[in-house]
Design a protein around this motif. Sequence first.
Motif, PDB file in Angstrom:
ATOM      1  N   GLU A  19       0.703  -1.235  -0.027  1.00 21.85           N
ATOM      2  CA  GLU A  19       0.090   0.105  -0.121  1.00 21.85           C
ATOM      3  C   GLU A  19       0.703   1.012   0.152  1.00 21.85           C
ATOM      4  OE1 GLU A  19      -4.468   1.078   2.126  1.00 21.85           O
ATOM      5  OE2 GLU A  19      -2.736   0.305   3.148  1.00 21.85           O
ATOM      6  N   LYS A  20       2.114   1.101   0.725  1.00 23.02           N
ATOM      7  CA  LYS A  20       3.062   2.464   0.767  1.00 23.02           C
ATOM      8  C   LYS A  20       3.539   2.769  -0.830  1.00 23.02           C
ATOM      9  CE  LYS A  20       4.706   0.691   4.986  1.00 23.02           C
ATOM     10  NZ  LYS A  20       6.073   0.055   5.771  1.00 23.02           N
ATOM     11  N   ARG A  21       3.830   1.549  -1.306  1.00 26.45           N
ATOM     12  CA  ARG A  21       4.528   1.785  -2.663  1.00 26.45           C
ATOM     13  C   ARG A  21       4.607   0.269  -3.510  1.00 26.45           C
ATOM     14  NH1 ARG A  21      10.071   0.050  -2.950  1.00 26.45           N
ATOM     15  NH2 ARG A  21      10.776  -0.191  -0.732  1.00 26.45           N
ATOM     16  N   ASP A  22       4.695   0.402  -4.594  1.00 24.61           N
ATOM     17  CA  ASP A  22       4.743  -1.076  -5.553  1.00 24.61           C
ATOM     18  C   ASP A  22       6.034  -1.529  -5.385  1.00 24.61           C
ATOM     19  OD1 ASP A  22       2.490   0.010  -6.762  1.00 24.61           O
ATOM     20  OD2 ASP A  22       3.345   0.443  -8.532  1.00 24.61           O
ATOM     21  N   MET A  23       5.972  -2.762  -4.963  1.00 29.11           N
ATOM     22  CA  MET A  23       7.156  -3.640  -4.847  1.00 29.11           C
ATOM     23  C   MET A  23       7.572  -4.722  -5.778  1.00 29.11           C
ATOM     24  SD  MET A  23       7.001  -3.566  -0.603  1.00 29.11           S
ATOM     25  CE  MET A  23       8.861  -3.333  -0.075  1.00 29.11           C
ATOM     26  N   TYR A  24       8.690  -5.350  -5.733  1.00 28.04           N
ATOM     27  CA  TYR A  24       8.881  -6.757  -6.391  1.00 28.04           C
ATOM     28  C   TYR A  24       8.900  -7.422  -5.453  1.00 28.04           C
ATOM     29  CZ  TYR A  24      13.860  -5.429  -5.944  1.00 28.04           C
ATOM     30  OH  TYR A  24      15.360  -5.281  -5.433  1.00 28.04           O
ATOM     31  N   GLY A  25       8.797  -9.017  -5.849  1.00 27.13           N
ATOM     32  CA  GLY A  25       8.808 -10.124  -4.983  1.00 27.13           C
ATOM     33  C   GLY A  25       9.990 -10.197  -3.891  1.00 27.13           C
ATOM     34  N   TYR A  26      11.233 -10.413  -4.318  1.00 25.38           N
ATOM     35  CA  TYR A  26      12.302 -10.090  -3.428  1.00 25.38           C
ATOM     36  C   TYR A  26      12.341  -9.101  -2.527  1.00 25.38           C
ATOM     37  CZ  TYR A  26      16.810 -11.014  -1.533  1.00 25.38           C
ATOM     38  OH  TYR A  26      17.898 -11.427  -0.721  1.00 25.38           O
ATOM     39  N   GLU A  27      12.002  -7.996  -2.987  1.00 25.05           N
ATOM     40  CA  GLU A  27      12.131  -6.836  -2.094  1.00 25.05           C
ATOM     41  C   GLU A  27      10.931  -6.841  -1.158  1.00 25.05           C
ATOM     42  OE1 GLU A  27      11.615  -2.113  -2.801  1.00 25.05           O
ATOM     43  OE2 GLU A  27      10.588  -3.348  -4.120  1.00 25.05           O
ATOM     44  N   LEU A  28       9.651  -7.694  -1.407  1.00 21.57           N
ATOM     45  CA  LEU A  28       8.646  -7.876  -0.425  1.00 21.57           C
ATOM     46  C   LEU A  28       9.183  -8.953   0.723  1.00 21.57           C
ATOM     47  CD1 LEU A  28       5.599  -8.053  -2.176  1.00 21.57           C
ATOM     48  CD2 LEU A  28       5.852  -7.033  -0.055  1.00 21.57           C
ATOM     49  N   VAL A  29       9.878  -9.971   0.125  1.00 21.67           N
ATOM     50  CA  VAL A  29      10.454 -10.820   0.989  1.00 21.67           C
ATOM     51  C   VAL A  29      11.527 -10.240   2.092  1.00 21.67           C
ATOM     52  CG1 VAL A  29      11.865 -12.905   1.224  1.00 21.67           C
ATOM     53  CG2 VAL A  29      10.257 -12.758  -0.564  1.00 21.67           C
ATOM     54  N   SER A  30      12.327  -9.247   1.653  1.00 18.66           N
ATOM     55  CA  SER A  30      13.342  -8.715   2.663  1.00 18.66           C
ATOM     56  C   SER A  30      12.475  -7.853   3.631  1.00 18.66           C
ATOM     57  CB  SER A  30      14.205  -8.011   1.843  1.00 18.66           C
ATOM     58  OG  SER A  30      14.729  -8.607   0.901  1.00 18.66           O
ATOM     59  N   SER A  31      11.573  -6.997   2.917  1.00 19.86           N
ATOM     60  CA  SER A  31      10.706  -6.176   3.890  1.00 19.86           C
ATOM     61  C   SER A  31       9.871  -6.856   4.936  1.00 19.86           C
ATOM     62  CB  SER A  31       9.961  -5.193   3.039  1.00 19.86           C
ATOM     63  OG  SER A  31       9.299  -4.179   3.956  1.00 19.86           O
ATOM     64  N   VAL A  32       9.173  -7.969   4.387  1.00 22.85           N
ATOM     65  CA  VAL A  32       8.150  -8.672   5.654  1.00 22.85           C
ATOM     66  C   VAL A  32       9.202  -9.555   6.492  1.00 22.85           C
ATOM     67  CG1 VAL A  32       6.794 -10.547   5.453  1.00 22.85           C
ATOM     68  CG2 VAL A  32       6.376  -8.789   3.624  1.00 22.85           C
ATOM     69  N   SER A  33      10.321  -9.911   6.043  1.00 21.68           N
ATOM     70  CA  SER A  33      11.241 -10.626   7.025  1.00 21.68           C
ATOM     71  C   SER A  33      11.630  -9.878   8.114  1.00 21.68           C
ATOM     72  CB  SER A  33      12.420 -11.097   6.159  1.00 21.68           C
ATOM     73  OG  SER A  33      11.880 -12.162   5.268  1.00 21.68           O
ATOM     74  N   LYS A  34      11.692  -8.292   7.988  1.00 21.60           N
ATOM     75  CA  LYS A  34      11.890  -7.730   9.139  1.00 21.60           C
ATOM     76  C   LYS A  34      10.728  -7.822  10.096  1.00 21.60           C
ATOM     77  CE  LYS A  34      14.499  -4.357   6.257  1.00 21.60           C
ATOM     78  NZ  LYS A  34      14.287  -3.213   5.466  1.00 21.60           N
ATOM     79  N   VAL A  35       9.726  -8.305   9.805  1.00 22.54           N
ATOM     80  CA  VAL A  35       8.590  -8.309  10.900  1.00 22.54           C
ATOM     81  C   VAL A  35       8.409  -9.837  11.360  1.00 22.54           C
ATOM     82  CG1 VAL A  35       6.023  -7.928  11.148  1.00 22.54           C
ATOM     83  CG2 VAL A  35       7.277  -6.392   9.722  1.00 22.54           C
ATOM     84  N   ILE A  36       8.328 -10.733  10.470  1.00 22.85           N
ATOM     85  CA  ILE A  36       8.309 -11.939  10.587  1.00 22.85           C
ATOM     86  C   ILE A  36       9.162 -12.837   9.567  1.00 22.85           C
ATOM     87  CG2 ILE A  36       5.838 -12.034  11.683  1.00 22.85           C
ATOM     88  CD1 ILE A  36       4.759 -12.769   9.025  1.00 22.85           C
ATOM     89  N   ASP A  37       9.809 -13.844  10.252  1.00 26.09           N
ATOM     90  CA  ASP A  37      10.680 -14.620   9.328  1.00 26.09           C
ATOM     91  C   ASP A  37       9.938 -15.287   8.286  1.00 26.09           C
ATOM     92  OD1 ASP A  37      13.076 -15.735   8.269  1.00 26.09           O
ATOM     93  OD2 ASP A  37      12.671 -17.472   9.809  1.00 26.09           O
ATOM     94  N   VAL A  38      10.381 -14.854   6.869  1.00 25.97           N
ATOM     95  CA  VAL A  38       9.685 -15.535   5.894  1.00 25.97           C
ATOM     96  C   VAL A  38      10.481 -15.889   4.552  1.00 25.97           C
ATOM     97  CG1 VAL A  38       7.226 -14.722   6.215  1.00 25.97           C
ATOM     98  CG2 VAL A  38       8.832 -13.537   4.719  1.00 25.97           C
ATOM     99  N   ASN A  39      10.326 -16.715   3.850  1.00 21.54           N
ATOM    100  CA  ASN A  39      11.245 -16.901   2.685  1.00 21.54           C
ATOM    101  C   ASN A  39      10.259 -16.935   1.447  1.00 21.54           C
ATOM    102  OD1 ASN A  39       9.971 -19.549   2.137  1.00 21.54           O
ATOM    103  ND2 ASN A  39      11.061 -20.556   3.609  1.00 21.54           N
TER     104      ASN A  39
END
Length: 106
Positions: A19-39
């Motif tokens: 919602e903040k900005r368009d993102m690509y997949g790996y960028e999302l993985v990195s960002s979400v991993s800061k909140v919860i551990d995902v791959n």
Amino acid sequence: MNIQMKKGVLELIVLLETEKRDMYGYELVSSVSKVIDVNEGTIYPLLKRLTNEHYFDTYLSESSEGPPRKYYHLTETGKRYAKELLKDWLAFSKQVDLFIKECEKG
């Protein structure tokens, strides 16, 4: 963190991030991993499902670091869905917090 808890909140986190900005997949993985551990194996199927449900539009953008990247753009339908999920999450987490506080009182 318990895997079922992660699954329950992952969709909301992905929607709020995009919602903040368009993102690509790996960028999302990195960002979400800061909140919860995902791959990547967790995020990409979710992105595919959310795109199929018309919550995302996708587009390719050239990258200076390799092949074009697929970006995910939250649609108006996706924004409404994110707000609905957030409202549900806030109500749910409030109820769980109240329950835990009552249990702690004994």
